[in-house]
Write an enzyme that holds these catalytic residues in place. Structure first.
Site, PDB file in Angstrom:
ATOM      1  N   ASN A   9       0.880  -1.171   0.000  1.00  7.27           N
ATOM      2  CA  ASN A   9       0.000   0.000   0.000  1.00  7.27           C
ATOM      3  C   ASN A   9       0.918   1.221   0.000  1.00  7.27           C
ATOM      4  O   ASN A   9       1.499   1.555   1.026  1.00  7.27           O
ATOM      5  CB  ASN A   9      -0.900  -0.013   1.245  1.00  7.27           C
ATOM      6  CG  ASN A   9      -1.729   1.252   1.362  1.00  7.27           C
ATOM      7  OD1 ASN A   9      -1.752   2.085   0.451  1.00  7.27           O
ATOM      8  ND2 ASN A   9      -2.422   1.394   2.487  1.00  7.27           N
ATOM      9  N   LYS A  11       0.168   4.221  -0.214  1.00  9.80           N
ATOM     10  CA  LYS A  11      -0.447   5.412   0.401  1.00  9.80           C
ATOM     11  C   LYS A  11      -0.177   6.626  -0.504  1.00  9.80           C
ATOM     12  O   LYS A  11      -0.071   6.460  -1.717  1.00  9.80           O
ATOM     13  CB  LYS A  11       0.049   5.592   1.836  1.00  9.80           C
ATOM     14  CG  LYS A  11      -0.142   4.300   2.653  1.00  9.80           C
ATOM     15  CD  LYS A  11       0.009   4.465   4.133  1.00  9.80           C
ATOM     16  CE  LYS A  11      -0.228   3.125   4.824  1.00  9.80           C
ATOM     17  NZ  LYS A  11      -0.150   3.211   6.276  1.00  9.80           N
ATOM     18  N   HIS A  94      -9.606   1.365   4.908  1.00 11.54           N
ATOM     19  CA  HIS A  94      -8.334   1.529   5.608  1.00 11.54           C
ATOM     20  C   HIS A  94      -8.542   2.468   6.793  1.00 11.54           C
ATOM     21  O   HIS A  94      -9.326   3.416   6.713  1.00 11.54           O
ATOM     22  CB  HIS A  94      -7.278   2.098   4.649  1.00 11.54           C
ATOM     23  CG  HIS A  94      -5.888   2.015   5.221  1.00 11.54           C
ATOM     24  ND1 HIS A  94      -5.437   2.920   6.154  1.00 11.54           N
ATOM     25  CD2 HIS A  94      -4.898   1.120   5.029  1.00 11.54           C
ATOM     26  CE1 HIS A  94      -4.197   2.576   6.501  1.00 11.54           C
ATOM     27  NE2 HIS A  94      -3.846   1.499   5.836  1.00 11.54           N
ATOM     28  N   GLU A  96      -6.886   4.803   7.877  1.00 10.89           N
ATOM     29  CA  GLU A  96      -6.636   6.224   7.578  1.00 10.89           C
ATOM     30  C   GLU A  96      -7.852   6.867   6.910  1.00 10.89           C
ATOM     31  O   GLU A  96      -8.108   8.057   7.092  1.00 10.89           O
ATOM     32  CB  GLU A  96      -5.362   6.355   6.714  1.00 10.89           C
ATOM     33  CG  GLU A  96      -4.114   6.081   7.554  1.00 10.89           C
ATOM     34  CD  GLU A  96      -2.937   5.499   6.790  1.00 10.89           C
ATOM     35  OE1 GLU A  96      -2.927   5.547   5.553  1.00 10.89           O
ATOM     36  OE2 GLU A  96      -2.019   4.977   7.459  1.00 10.89           O
ATOM     37  N   GLU A 165      -5.505  -4.826  10.475  1.00 11.78           N
ATOM     38  CA  GLU A 165      -4.478  -3.806  10.681  1.00 11.78           C
ATOM     39  C   GLU A 165      -4.743  -3.078  11.991  1.00 11.78           C
ATOM     40  O   GLU A 165      -5.551  -2.133  12.022  1.00 11.78           O
ATOM     41  CB  GLU A 165      -4.503  -2.786   9.528  1.00 11.78           C
ATOM     42  CG  GLU A 165      -4.195  -3.373   8.171  1.00 11.78           C
ATOM     43  CD  GLU A 165      -3.587  -2.336   7.230  1.00 11.78           C
ATOM     44  OE1 GLU A 165      -2.535  -2.640   6.647  1.00 11.78           O
ATOM     45  OE2 GLU A 165      -4.128  -1.226   7.111  1.00 11.78           O
ATOM     46  N   GLY A 171       2.485   2.301  10.769  1.00 15.57           N
ATOM     47  CA  GLY A 171       3.444   3.385  10.617  1.00 15.57           C
ATOM     48  C   GLY A 171       4.164   3.762  11.907  1.00 15.57           C
ATOM     49  O   GLY A 171       4.833   4.778  11.982  1.00 15.57           O
ATOM     50  N   SER A 209       3.289  -2.174  10.309  1.00 16.64           N
ATOM     51  CA  SER A 209       4.730  -2.279  10.530  1.00 16.64           C
ATOM     52  C   SER A 209       5.287  -3.657  10.209  1.00 16.64           C
ATOM     53  O   SER A 209       6.244  -4.110  10.830  1.00 16.64           O
ATOM     54  CB  SER A 209       5.094  -1.858  11.958  1.00 16.64           C
ATOM     55  OG  SER A 209       4.735  -0.495  12.179  1.00 16.64           O
TER      56      SER A 209
HETATM   57  P1  13P Z   1       2.967   0.339   7.651  1.00 18.87           P
HETATM   58  O1  13P Z   1       3.452  -0.952   7.058  1.00 18.87           O
HETATM   59  O2  13P Z   1       3.702   1.537   7.152  1.00 18.87           O
HETATM   60  O3  13P Z   1       2.837   0.274   9.130  1.00 18.87           O
HETATM   61  O4  13P Z   1       1.462   0.546   7.083  1.00 18.87           O
HETATM   62  C1  13P Z   1       0.573  -0.503   7.173  1.00 18.87           C
HETATM   63  C2  13P Z   1      -0.638  -0.153   6.411  1.00 18.87           C
HETATM   64  O5  13P Z   1      -1.379   0.733   6.787  1.00 18.87           O
HETATM   65  C3  13P Z   1      -0.900  -0.881   5.164  1.00 18.87           C
HETATM   66  O6  13P Z   1      -2.169  -0.609   4.685  1.00 18.87           O
END
Ligand code: 13P
Length: 247
Positions: A9, A11, A94, A96, A165, A171, A209
């Site tokens: 992803n 982002k 997601h 976010e 997640e 992150g 992560s």
């Molecule tokens: P990270 O791997 O940067 O923690 O992000 C995970 C994520 O949100 C994947 O959709």
């Protein structure tokens, strides 16, 4: 056993030159991967990435899809538009998007429904915040989030991908322990089993992560069928190591 799926992803990262370099490195480093691989790129780059990925082992994915079919929805991207660029997967729900764009369970469920109807596999994200985990509400939260999707999509629920997640692990460099992840994946699998005889076919990814150092241990757990990778998917060597761990 179903093949694992490793999905990046990206982002809101990337650019024309960086995307090309990253995909070139991934494609030249892949040695007939034993798992499914996808990259979920920002929508403006579908046109760039589609030909780069054509005929290769890496599928193209989106990070979101509209719940609407077409029309006056400024800024939204429809599933038909995804299909025009050969997109195979769309992340929906997601954390976010739930957190910064006010997406609720009902909207996430209808996005999943729209994706399925349009022939794109939704990667449905669920996960608890740190406060919810500390209040022992993890199971309740992820079950509520998945229940909304099952409720609207029961007849074709075996066609989705689920991603667990934990919000506190995204992150942050804090990964769920393999045991913590395995426990929640087990809860989600049981919920899917109650909804469909084909629950074993549903891939349940872990995200938060995941990196080159911890992927193998996470991916070795029962019911962890792959990973949804943020930061580490932007570095070709790390992403390739994770893919190799899923073999
Ligand atoms: P990270 O791997 O940067 O923690 O992000 C995970 C994520 O949100 C994947 O959709």
């Amino acid at each position: 056993m179903t093949k694992k799926l490793i999905a990046g992803n990206w982002k809101m990262n990337g650019g024309l030159a960086a995307n090309q370099a990253l995909l070139n490195s991934i494609l030249s480093g892949l040695r007939g991967p034993a798992c499914d691989v996808a990259v979920c790129v920002p929508a403006p780059y579908f046109a760039q990435c589609q030909p780069l990925l054509a005929q290769g082992p890496v599928a193209l994915g989106a990070q979101d899809v509209s719940a609407h079919e077409t029309g006056a929805y400024t800024g939204e991207v429809s599933v038909a538009m995804l299909k025009d660029f050969g997109v195979r997967y769309a992340i929906v729900g997601h954390s976010e998007r739930r957190q910064y764009h006010g997406e609720n369970d009902a909207l996430v469920a209808s996005k999943a429904q729209r994706a399925l109807a349009g022939g794109v596999t939704p990667i449905v994200c669920v996960g608890e915040t740190l406060a919810e985990r500390e209040a022992n509400r993890t199971e309740e939260v992820v079950k509520r989030q998945l229940a909304a999707v099952i409720h609207l999509n029961g007849h074709c629920i075996s066609e989705i991908v689920v991603a667990y997640e934990p919000v506190w692990a995204i992150g942050t460099g804090k990964t769920a322990t393999p045991e913590q992840a395995r426990d929640v994946h087990g809860v989600l699998r049981a919920q899917l089993k109650a909804a469909t005889p084909h629950a074993q076919r549903v891939k349940i990814l872990y995200g938060g992560s995941m990196n080159a150092g911890n992927a193998a241990q996470l991916l070795a757990q029962p019911d962890i069928d792959g990973g949804l990778i943020g930061g580490a998917s932007l570095k070709a060597p790390d992403f390739l190591t994770i893919i190799a761990s899923a073999a």
